[in-house]
Write an enzyme that holds these catalytic residues in place. Structure first.
Site, mmCIF file in Angstrom:
data_model
loop_
_atom_site.group_PDB
_atom_site.id
_atom_site.type_symbol
_atom_site.label_atom_id
_atom_site.label_comp_id
_atom_site.label_asym_id
_atom_site.label_seq_id
_atom_site.Cartn_x
_atom_site.Cartn_y
_atom_site.Cartn_z
ATOM 1 N N ASP A 9 0.872 -1.158 0.000
ATOM 2 C CA ASP A 9 0.000 0.000 0.000
ATOM 3 C C ASP A 9 0.923 1.225 0.000
ATOM 4 O O ASP A 9 2.140 1.100 0.213
ATOM 5 C CB ASP A 9 -0.896 -0.039 1.233
ATOM 6 C CG ASP A 9 -1.782 1.189 1.364
ATOM 7 O OD1 ASP A 9 -2.258 1.699 0.337
ATOM 8 O OD2 ASP A 9 -1.986 1.645 2.504
ATOM 9 N N ASP A 11 -0.159 5.075 1.095
ATOM 10 C CA ASP A 11 -0.402 6.002 2.198
ATOM 11 C C ASP A 11 -0.334 5.283 3.538
ATOM 12 O O ASP A 11 -0.945 4.224 3.736
ATOM 13 C CB ASP A 11 -1.781 6.653 2.053
ATOM 14 C CG ASP A 11 -1.848 7.593 0.860
ATOM 15 O OD1 ASP A 11 -0.806 8.126 0.464
ATOM 16 O OD2 ASP A 11 -2.964 7.792 0.339
#
Length: 274
Positions: A9, A11
């Protein structure tokens, strides 16, 4: 090349903040963002905010300047480079957008380390210079079909992970998935028994996993910060490399591996094998 695909991922996983909020707050648009938040999906809101910022005189260079100041732990940078050096196939699966991700990766010299970036597309309007952000999945044309009820309308990361796993470059490889948010829960449920899930401890995906750990087939190894991410990730990569070569842990034949990649002394916060 190692038989490992590492899916990050972006963020609050690669960078330590949410890039959307970082830009909105950094350019002084927090009040407008919070006013509009209840009225539209997040992805649509970010496209709208790019228009609002442009109308207020903020340029694309202003957006990029704020993005370059987003905090990225040097231990995360080190982990990415080490995994790449060990032959892992690195990919990003994020509900941010391509301009934000590319700008940050380029600033930190990480652009060439990822074979694929799966995220919401973005483009600069040639006539106005305004950044447009589109959904990864066009939910206006129809739902993406995930029945979990957690994934946002513009992206089911579980479906994207399925496509990654079925692709020519990843087929048959073991997956290590790192994430923090609710959207990372769906892909965690799709990992197999030989895969690894690395949720960020104390964040939404960790909390969802802890509600019923038996739903996951993959081993779960949590982390809290950049140092723990690096240690845990390289340990798992080292373990897979040893297993690929049918060698016991700490075998002296793997002296070329970083020590942290082959030492398995760090306790696992949560381990699941069904």
């Amino acid at each position: 090349m190692a038989g490992i695909v590492v899916v990050f991922d972006f963020d609050k996983t690669i960078i330590d903040v949410d890039s959307d909020n970082w830009v909105v707050d950094g350019l002084g648009a927090t009040e407008e963002f919070e006013r509009l938040l209840p009225t539209m999906p997040w992805n649509t809101l970010m496209d709208t905010m790019m228009g609002e910022l442009h109308a207020s005189g903020k340029s694309l260079a202003d957006v990029a300047g704020v993005l370059r100041s987003a905090p990225l732990d040097p231990r995360v940078v080190a982990a990415i480079k080490a995994c790449y050096g060990l032959g892992c196939d690195l990919r990003i699966l994020s509900d941010a957008n391509r301009f934000f991700i590319d700008t940050i990766l380029d600033h930190h010299g990480l652009t060439g380390y990822f074979s694929e970036i799966n995220t919401n597309p973005s483009a600069v309007d040639a006539a106005t210079g305004r950044l447009r952000i589109a959904p990864y999945h066009d939910f206006h044309a129809g739902p993406h079909g995930c029945g979990l009820g957690i994934c946002p309308p513009n992206m089911c990361k579980g479906q994207v992970l399925d496509r990654i796993r079925a692709s020519a470059g990843a087929a048959g490889k073991r997956v290590i998935y790192l994430g923090d948010g609710r959207g990372d829960y769906c892909p965690s449920l799709r990992l197999g028994r030989d895969d690894f899930m690395m949720p960020r401890r104390g964040f939404p995906v960790w909390e969802l996993i802890c509600e019923d750990p038996s739903l996951l087939h993959a081993e779960v190894h949590s982390w809290a910060d950049g140092a723990e991410m690096e240690e845990t990730l390289l340990r798992l990569v080292g373990r897979v490399l040893l297993e690929e070569r049918n060698l016991p842990p700490l075998d002296c034949k793997l002296e070329s591996l970083p020590a942290v990649a082959v030492q398995d002394g760090m306790p696992m916060t949560l381990r699941i094998k069904n």
